[in-house]
Design an enzyme around this catalytic site. Sequence first.
Site, PDB file in Angstrom:
ATOM      1  N   THR A  79       0.752  -1.401  -0.008  1.00 57.42           N
ATOM      2  CA  THR A  79      -0.402  -0.018  -0.089  1.00 57.42           C
ATOM      3  C   THR A  79       0.889   1.499  -0.123  1.00 57.42           C
ATOM      4  O   THR A  79      -0.084   2.004  -1.256  1.00 57.42           O
ATOM      5  CB  THR A  79      -1.016   0.170   1.031  1.00 57.42           C
ATOM      6  N   THR A  80       1.983   1.020   1.124  1.00 55.08           N
ATOM      7  CA  THR A  80       2.457   2.842   0.847  1.00 55.08           C
ATOM      8  C   THR A  80       3.654   3.016  -0.095  1.00 55.08           C
ATOM      9  O   THR A  80       3.595   4.217  -0.093  1.00 55.08           O
ATOM     10  CB  THR A  80       3.117   2.846   2.407  1.00 55.08           C
ATOM     11  N   HIS A 134      -8.727  -0.526   1.329  1.00 48.21           N
ATOM     12  CA  HIS A 134      -8.961  -1.582   1.598  1.00 48.21           C
ATOM     13  C   HIS A 134      -9.733  -2.335   1.624  1.00 48.21           C
ATOM     14  O   HIS A 134     -10.263  -3.435   1.962  1.00 48.21           O
ATOM     15  CB  HIS A 134      -8.111  -2.294   2.983  1.00 48.21           C
ATOM     16  N   SER A 164       3.631  -9.781   7.476  1.00 48.16           N
ATOM     17  CA  SER A 164       3.574  -8.280   7.626  1.00 48.16           C
ATOM     18  C   SER A 164       2.984  -7.309   8.712  1.00 48.16           C
ATOM     19  O   SER A 164       3.176  -6.438   9.009  1.00 48.16           O
ATOM     20  CB  SER A 164       3.744  -7.294   5.957  1.00 48.16           C
ATOM     21  N   GLY A 290      10.138  -5.564   3.224  1.00 47.02           N
ATOM     22  CA  GLY A 290       9.776  -5.850   1.684  1.00 47.02           C
ATOM     23  C   GLY A 290       9.639  -6.663   0.542  1.00 47.02           C
ATOM     24  O   GLY A 290       9.610  -6.244  -0.239  1.00 47.02           O
TER      25      GLY A 290
END
Length: 324
Positions: A79-80, A134, A164, A290
């Site tokens: 997302t980020t 989301h 995560s 990541g």
Amino acid sequence: MTKSKTTLSKLLAEAKFSQECEELMSSLPKDRSFFAEYLYQYQGFWYPPNILEGVLYSQKHFQAKDSDIILVSSPKSGTTWLKALVFALIHRHEFLTPLESHPLLDNNPHSLVPFIEGFQFHTQDTSPKIFSTHIPLRSLPASIKDSSCKVVYCCRNPKDAFVSIWHFLKSLMLKEMVGCTIEEMVSGFCRGSSVYGPFWDHALEYWKESQENPDKVLFVMYEEMREQPRDWVMRIAEFLGCSFTEEEIENGVLDSIIKLCSLENLSKLEVNEKGKLVNGMETKAFFRKGEIGGWSDTLTPLLAEEIDKTTEQKLFGSGFRFFC
């Protein structure tokens, strides 16, 4: 289950809710949660109370325009990074030169691209407007479905997404998730009882929509973007109607965006090392490794097998496969 006071529980559970939300929760299926007292099942997916309130609010009040861009993912599925990339490519003519003044250097991507279920969409003043969510496909505000706005969905391997989420939740606790073991959390994840879960249903809905309506929804795999960022950023730009010119590519604009938005670069910025969002979350919580396949450092073989079996069952006959 006894829990200590935590930053996350305050963010997710300690809030006053509308009468509509309170009445709805009283009629919904609920399940125990490790970071809010309960998750509630609404339209087939699970939410803590304050996110459920945000979903209801967005369904009633969010009015998408044809020019809007909606970025979607399950939690902790790129997302980020996706927010940073799309913001940078959309506004590349305004901010990329000089790079020293780029908003991403002083703002966390979540501050620049608000969640529509976070009650923040009224403050968005960019053009075109970029929002994120989301929220599952079936629960999106009607205006998103009915308008010509573009939707980009980022999907991640469920084992990496779970790990995560696990580390994200731990990073937001004052000490530890009291009463929560990773085995219990994997069990909840696999039965679908996780925030915005079931994870597999979330991805499958958007994947099927991307197959049936490719001009509306672009489905991207996080892992493929990590391995081939130039190809995928160009594909996203083309989908959004702002393709890179040959001159821009030759002059390094594409590569500058990829470098600026890399997780390695973003994680080292002061705003992402020491900053906080308006809800009090520390921005450093949004950056870990990541990595592709990083789950192997956290999940035991038995837990990985449990997720794999669920994945096989959920995807059977769909034609869809996760990366790796």
